[in-house]
Design a protein around this motif. Structure first.
Motif, PDB file in Angstrom:
ATOM      1  N   THR A  93      35.134-103.393 -65.146  1.00  0.00           N
ATOM      2  CA  THR A  93      34.784-101.966 -65.143  1.00  0.00           C
ATOM      3  C   THR A  93      35.075-101.389 -63.765  1.00  0.00           C
ATOM      4  O   THR A  93      34.600-101.922 -62.757  1.00  0.00           O
ATOM      5  N   ASN A 112      41.225 -95.348 -63.320  1.00  0.00           N
ATOM      6  CA  ASN A 112      40.264 -94.268 -63.568  1.00  0.00           C
ATOM      7  C   ASN A 112      38.838 -94.799 -63.477  1.00  0.00           C
ATOM      8  O   ASN A 112      38.575 -95.968 -63.798  1.00  0.00           O
ATOM      9  N   GLN A 115      36.831 -97.020 -66.195  1.00  0.00           N
ATOM     10  CA  GLN A 115      37.819 -97.584 -67.120  1.00  0.00           C
ATOM     11  C   GLN A 115      37.628 -99.101 -67.215  1.00  0.00           C
ATOM     12  O   GLN A 115      37.231 -99.752 -66.253  1.00  0.00           O
ATOM     13  N   GLN A 116      37.909 -99.652 -68.392  1.00  0.00           N
ATOM     14  CA  GLN A 116      37.876-101.107 -68.587  1.00  0.00           C
ATOM     15  C   GLN A 116      39.310-101.633 -68.454  1.00  0.00           C
ATOM     16  O   GLN A 116      40.192-101.211 -69.220  1.00  0.00           O
ATOM     17  N   ASN A 211      48.389 -96.952 -67.610  1.00  0.00           N
ATOM     18  CA  ASN A 211      47.978 -95.550 -67.815  1.00  0.00           C
ATOM     19  C   ASN A 211      49.194 -94.644 -68.065  1.00  0.00           C
ATOM     20  O   ASN A 211      49.260 -93.511 -67.581  1.00  0.00           O
TER      21      ASN A 211
END
Length: 395
Positions: A93, A112, A115-116, A211
């Motif tokens: 995380t 981010n 985000q995971q 991403n």
């Protein structure tokens, strides 16, 4: 500004390979081989298998490492994976400190907040796209915080015997007290290749998409068809200039590692690295002279539960010499003491094999005990004491 005047190169005498680190003897031997002009503040060209230094300028000068730091970050990550402390499929995380927004204007994988992200992706984010955010995320995941992770980085610095390296960040952004040298970076690179072959494969990957953002590996030599470069790492800050650690192989399975630091331009670090690597392959060759586990000598042992011990090497031994000189190579072995005495541990160094060209010693490899020899009982020790006492009277 940083041009190096062409000189005769020197090959360092090598007395061991990757035990804790490369150990080069101070008695360098000059060969009549002209080094190329390299436009860098400091550089080194090292043979991976023998550890021989084929060319260098200020190799121990302390420099800002910039993102070359991430090679040690990657080493710590690779060891954690190898030891099973973490797994590639683990999901991390992303916290506030690893958020991509914290690194404006510097390299990142664009993480981010909350985000995971998998360990596998973060690892690629470190190695391929030099993500400062990925370094912080992995450091916190493995060690709880970056300070603890930096301690692990510097633990390996000590383990490798590096004299001119200290890390204070996980990503390499300039900071007082953080420094490394061309020689130390070549040694870190050699440990990644040797200790973590699965980790090293990632260094050859040309791009990484995360991403929906596709980024290329900044090591442009990976695209160069005229040389077989399969790693390693770029770095740049205003204080550091442009840095590059590169490694390449030739069809004879010779592997070289080059390091250039403080190059004035982005493209220049590739040009200078390629110049060094091609020069090394053109002028030198590396031979396996000693085979692991194959004895080369049997010697009498005193005070032991065995009368004799076999000597050789526990890891293959390599030497690097100028091309076309292998038929002129001569070898001898020297023992550290006149008599070998028990107890002896397997792998204990008791002498060296010395290689000679044109009447000069050019390389040496440690001679090791092939099996453990325990101390003899009291009667055996007394007998051997008598034997050695009598021998000393006649020697």
């Amino acid at each position: 500004m940083f041009h190096h005047i062409a000189t005769k190169t020197k090959i360092a005498l090598i007395t061991g390979m990757l035990s804790a680190s490369f150990i080069a003897n101070a008695n360098d031997v000059a060969y009549d081989v002209t080094t190329p002009q390299i436009n860098a503040q400091t550089y080194i060209l090292m043979d991976y298998n023998s550890g021989a230094v084929l060319a260098a300028l200020n190799p121990d000068q302390r420099q800002y490492p910039a993102s070359l730091t991430k090679m040690m970050t990657s080493y710590v990550v690779g060891q954690a994976l190898k030891q099973g402390k973490i797994h590639s499929t683990d999901m991390v995380t992303i916290g506030e400190s690893a958020w991509g927004k914290n690194f404006p204007g510097s390299s990142k994988m664009f993480l981010n907040l909350n985000q995971q992200v998998s360990v596998a992706d973060l690892n690629r984010g470190i190695i391929i796209v030099s993500g400062n955010d990925a370094c912080v995320a992995m450091a916190e995941y493995i060690s709880g915080n970056t300070a603890n992770f930096i301690e692990s980085m510097n633990k390996y610095v000590r383990q490798f015997g590096l004299k001119n390296t200290n890390f204070t960040t996980v990503h390499g952004l300039d900071e007082e007290g953080q420094y490394s040298s061309a020689r130390d970076m070549a040694i870190i690179g050699s440990h990644i290749i040797h200790d973590l072959p699965e980790e090293y494969k990632i260094y050859a990957e040309k791009e990484f998409t995360f991403n929906k953002i596709k980024q290329p590996n900044r090591n442009g030599l990976l695209w160069d068809k005229t040389i077989n470069v399969d790693g390693m790492k770029t770095g740049h800050t205003d204080k550091a200039g442009y840095n590059l650690v590169a490694s390449a192989t030739n069809p004879n399975n010779m592997r070289l590692i080059s390091v250039v630091m403080g190059v004035p331009t982005y493209k220049g670090r590739e040009v200078e690295s390629k110049k060094l690597l091609q020069w090394g392959f053109a002028n030198f060759e590396t031979f396996k002279t000693l085979e692991a586990g194959k004895p080369i000598s049997e010697q009498r042992v005193y005070y032991g539960d065995e009368n004799n011990v076999q000597l050789g090497v526990l890891q293959d031994g390599f030497i690097t010499i100028p091309k076309g000189k292998n038929t002129e190579l001569k070898a001898r072995y020297e023992l550290d003491k006149k008599y070998i005495e028990a107890p002896l541990a397997k792998g204990q160094v008791v002498g060296k094999v010395v290689y000679q060209l044109d009447g000069k010693d050019v390389a040496s490899l440690n001679l090791q005990v092939m099996q453990e020899v325990k101390e003899a009982g009291i009667l055996g020790r007394v007998w051997d004491w008598l034997v050695l006492t009598i021998k000393s009277l006649f020697s």
